[in-house]
Write an enzyme that holds these catalytic residues in place. Structure first.
Site, short mmCIF file in Angstrom:
data_model
loop_
_atom_site.label_atom_id
_atom_site.label_comp_id
_atom_site.label_asym_id
_atom_site.label_seq_id
_atom_site.Cartn_x
_atom_site.Cartn_y
_atom_site.Cartn_z
N CYS A 65 43.69 51.31 50.45
CA CYS A 65 42.79 50.63 49.77
C CYS A 65 42.42 49.40 50.01
O CYS A 65 41.39 48.62 49.80
CB CYS A 65 43.19 50.52 48.11
SG CYS A 65 44.60 49.23 47.96
N CYS A 99 54.26 31.01 37.56
CA CYS A 99 53.29 29.92 37.89
C CYS A 99 51.70 30.48 37.32
O CYS A 99 50.95 29.73 37.37
CB CYS A 99 53.17 29.61 39.18
SG CYS A 99 52.61 30.54 40.44
N HIS A 102 47.05 34.32 39.91
CA HIS A 102 46.47 35.49 40.02
C HIS A 102 46.87 36.24 41.29
O HIS A 102 46.88 35.56 42.40
CB HIS A 102 45.01 35.47 40.26
CG HIS A 102 44.28 36.63 40.49
ND1 HIS A 102 44.15 37.96 39.66
CD2 HIS A 102 43.73 37.33 41.62
CE1 HIS A 102 43.29 38.85 40.07
NE2 HIS A 102 43.25 38.39 41.56
N HIS A 105 45.82 43.49 40.87
CA HIS A 105 45.39 44.32 39.84
C HIS A 105 46.83 45.48 40.07
O HIS A 105 46.95 45.75 41.13
CB HIS A 105 44.31 44.68 39.36
CG HIS A 105 43.33 43.75 39.08
ND1 HIS A 105 42.54 43.03 39.94
CD2 HIS A 105 42.83 43.35 37.79
CE1 HIS A 105 41.75 41.83 39.23
NE2 HIS A 105 41.76 42.34 38.06
N ASP A 109 47.43 55.05 39.83
CA ASP A 109 47.23 55.94 40.72
C ASP A 109 48.11 56.05 41.98
O ASP A 109 47.97 56.29 43.22
CB ASP A 109 45.85 55.95 41.24
CG ASP A 109 45.30 54.68 41.83
OD1 ASP A 109 46.30 53.81 42.00
OD2 ASP A 109 44.20 54.65 42.32
N ARG A 117 50.06 51.50 41.20
CA ARG A 117 49.58 50.98 42.39
C ARG A 117 49.52 49.40 42.27
O ARG A 117 48.32 49.16 41.87
CB ARG A 117 48.54 51.73 43.20
CG ARG A 117 47.93 50.97 44.35
CD ARG A 117 46.86 51.56 44.94
NE ARG A 117 45.82 52.18 44.11
CZ ARG A 117 44.43 51.40 44.04
NH1 ARG A 117 44.54 50.29 44.63
NH2 ARG A 117 43.80 51.76 43.08
N CYS A 119 48.05 46.52 43.50
CA CYS A 119 47.17 46.05 44.74
C CYS A 119 47.04 44.75 44.58
O CYS A 119 46.60 43.99 43.83
CB CYS A 119 45.74 46.71 44.22
SG CYS A 119 44.75 46.70 45.49
#
Length: 132
Positions: A65, A99, A102, A105, A109, A117, A119
């Protein structure tokens, strides 16, 4: 786990511009550009913002990916999953439990044993290699 809280200005001073954009403002690094996308180094991936251990290299796999992919985070709630409805999609965001950085995600799959997964943006991670 004690939460680490800082103002956006404090994060901006601590992180480089790309780390700040991705970790604090929820941007995404370009696919296939991250330093950990293809690495096979044995070790533990930590949050670049707070040094919390997040993923073990034994759960990393090549998903194709363009971002480092893991089938599971470290046990002990290293990451938190949050519903993300931005950009006209419904996804599950992954953030650091300590903390709130981000990270990326998670998608349904991935390979066994979890079928997930994770990612994750390379810029959010710091790999600490295991001693040989």
């Amino acid at each position: 786990m004690d939460k680490l809280e800082k103002s956006l200005e404090e994060w901006k001073q601590m992180l480089d511009p790309e780390q700040y954009q991705v970790c604090r403002l929820k941007a995404t690094e370009r696919p296939f550009t991250g330093k950990y996308n293809s690495t096979k180094t044995d070790g533990v991936y930590h949050c670049v913002c707070c040094n919390e251990a997040l993923f073990d290299s034994t759960t990393k796999f090549d998903s194709g990916c363009g971002w480092p992919s893991f089938y599971a985070p470290l046990e002990g709630s290293a990451v938190v999953e949050v519903r993300d409805v931005s950009h006209g999609m419904i996804r599950t965001e992954v953030v650091c439990a300590k903390c709130d950085a981000h990270l990326g995600h998670v998608f349904p799959d991935g390979p066994p044993p979890t079928g997930l997964r994770y990612c994750i943006n390379s810029v959010c991670l710091d790999l600490v290699a295991r001693a040989a």
